[in-house]
Scaffold this motif. Structure first.
Motif, short mmCIF file in Angstrom:
data_model
loop_
_atom_site.label_atom_id
_atom_site.label_comp_id
_atom_site.label_asym_id
_atom_site.label_seq_id
_atom_site.Cartn_x
_atom_site.Cartn_y
_atom_site.Cartn_z
N LEU A 1 0.83 -1.20 0.00
CA LEU A 1 0.00 0.00 0.00
C LEU A 1 0.87 1.26 0.00
N TYR B 1 3.81 1.06 -3.32
CA TYR B 1 3.25 1.21 -4.67
C TYR B 1 2.86 2.65 -4.94
N PHE C 1 -3.29 1.72 -18.35
CA PHE C 1 -4.04 1.82 -17.11
C PHE C 1 -5.38 2.52 -17.23
N PHE D 1 -8.08 1.77 -14.60
CA PHE D 1 -8.30 2.83 -13.62
C PHE D 1 -9.76 3.25 -13.55
N ASP E 1 -11.26 9.47 -1.24
CA ASP E 1 -10.53 10.01 -2.39
C ASP E 1 -10.31 8.88 -3.40
N HIS F 1 -8.93 8.68 -6.32
CA HIS F 1 -7.60 8.53 -6.92
C HIS F 1 -6.68 7.72 -6.01
N LEU F 2 -6.59 8.14 -4.77
CA LEU F 2 -5.77 7.40 -3.80
C LEU F 2 -6.25 5.97 -3.65
N LEU F 3 -7.55 5.83 -3.61
CA LEU F 3 -8.14 4.51 -3.39
C LEU F 3 -7.85 3.56 -4.54
N PHE G 1 -5.33 3.60 -6.62
CA PHE G 1 -3.93 3.16 -6.58
C PHE G 1 -3.65 2.25 -5.39
N SER G 2 -4.40 2.43 -4.32
CA SER G 2 -4.25 1.53 -3.18
C SER G 2 -4.69 0.11 -3.54
N ILE G 3 -5.80 0.02 -4.25
CA ILE G 3 -6.30 -1.29 -4.65
C ILE G 3 -5.32 -1.96 -5.62
N PHE G 4 -4.89 -1.18 -6.63
CA PHE G 4 -3.87 -1.70 -7.54
C PHE G 4 -2.62 -2.14 -6.78
N GLY G 5 -2.19 -1.26 -5.89
CA GLY G 5 -0.96 -1.52 -5.15
C GLY G 5 -1.01 -2.79 -4.36
N LEU G 6 -2.11 -3.02 -3.68
CA LEU G 6 -2.28 -4.25 -2.90
C LEU G 6 -2.07 -5.48 -3.76
N VAL H 1 -0.72 -5.58 -7.10
CA VAL H 1 0.50 -5.59 -7.90
C VAL H 1 1.75 -5.84 -7.06
#
Lengths: 198, 198
Positions: free
Chosen positions: A157, A160, B127, B131, B146, B148-150, B152-157, B159
């Motif tokens: 989290l 990334y 993306f 996205f 937010d 945008h943040l959310l 990327f957080s989901i992707f990040g978890l 990826v």
DNA sequence: GTCTATAAAGGGATAGAC
DNA sequence: GTCTATCCCTTTATAGAC
């Protein structure tokens, strides 16, 4: 008659680290490293037998003395929510302060795929303490979950978000404050504590 | 008298993609690419003026025709929890099925730092649809956060978990099933829905 | 459209003076 | 310990035959 060698050798590595972090092993030439230090390429071979050795030494140098204090936060007498927040914020700040370090890890994981020695270096020297601290933190919050998966989720989290920072600006909803560690840490802590349904 | 050129050109790119994904631009030589295809290095210059052009074409090729169906899941008549789970599982499976693609994105974000053209290529071609779908999903679950943040957080978890797969094995608590997309998707969905306190 | 041959430049590494 | 000079191989790229 003090030895001045150690300083020189370390100087070379410290100058080489950002170069390797940004361009990778094959993207950096011995001449470029020498220029960055202000010396001749041939002189590098007085300190290191070859490029590979210099590279490995640079990675080890970058990975040493980075055992920053997460354990301190863990031992504080605070509510777990507050602990987690400080914890996440501390990691965010560290990544912001040491972008070369973060890029080098990122690159080593990519390039070292399949090379057990390189990956173990990261595991043992870099992440070991981070990881142990996150496990402790996670177990305090959620003892019944798989701590391995959870630790990497928490790292993911945070990491990334910074990894994608250069490209995030091109996506809808991007705001300057998304690169502020306070905003990022708040968001991540909130998400971790309460999930999407909060 | 059909033109067979298109096929040949695409063949070159398809063979070059995994090479560039694994070693990066400067880590791959024209000879290696030629050998992988079974042709002479000089012949590559009949199809592409230089290495840089071939590389960019390979990245674009890798990034095109990958608009896989997340929107389909979004339009299903299901509880949001179930939707999220299928959504995350779908992304996990995709990453597992296309490791070269994932590595190439990973590498492009690293190498393209500062190069607006390269980063925009990722943002627009790769993306954009991901996205948009994640934003939609996230807003359904958590409209006040937010997005945008959310996203990327989901992707990040997701990826980050696959990014670190080669090194994760060296950490305490690592299990073979941590590389099973079902287990990963279950974990991430649970964490996203309920947070650590569940 | 692919080959052989080769030019031209770059990069790793060494020798030896200072 | 750093320099100049240089070796030698690799790499990008081109020329021209087939």
């Amino acid at each position: 008659m003090r030895p001045i060698h150690p300083k020189t050798k370390t100087d070379i590595l410290e100058k080489a680290i950002p170069l390797f972090a940004r361009a990778g092993f094959s993207g950096v030439t011995m001449r470029q490293i020498a220029t960055a230090i202000g010396m001749n390429a041939a002189s590098l071979y007085h300190h290191f037998p070859d490029k590979q050795t210099l590279y490995v030494a640079a990675v080890q140098q970058a990975f040493s003395n980075r055992e920053f204090v997460l354990s301190e936060i863990l031992s504080m007498q605070l509510p777990v929510e507050e602990k987690l927040h400080r914890f996440v914020k501390r990691i965010c700040d560290f990544i912001e302060e040491e972008p070369d370090f973060s890029m080098l890890i990122h690159r080593e994981i990519l390039d070292g795929d399949g090379d057990e020695t390189r990956l173990r270096l990261i595991a043992d020297h870099v992440f070991k303490n981070f990881f142990a601290a996150v496990i402790t933190m996670a177990k305090e919050l959620s003892p019944e979950k798989d701590s391995h998966l959870l630790a990497f989720s928490i790292f993911g989290l945070i990491v990334y978000h910074y990894q994608t920072a250069p490209v995030r600006q091109f996506f809808p909803g991007a705001k300057p404050e998304h690169n502020d560690s306070q905003v990022v840490a708040d968001h991540i802590t909130d998400l971790l504590l309460a999930g999407l349904k909060s």
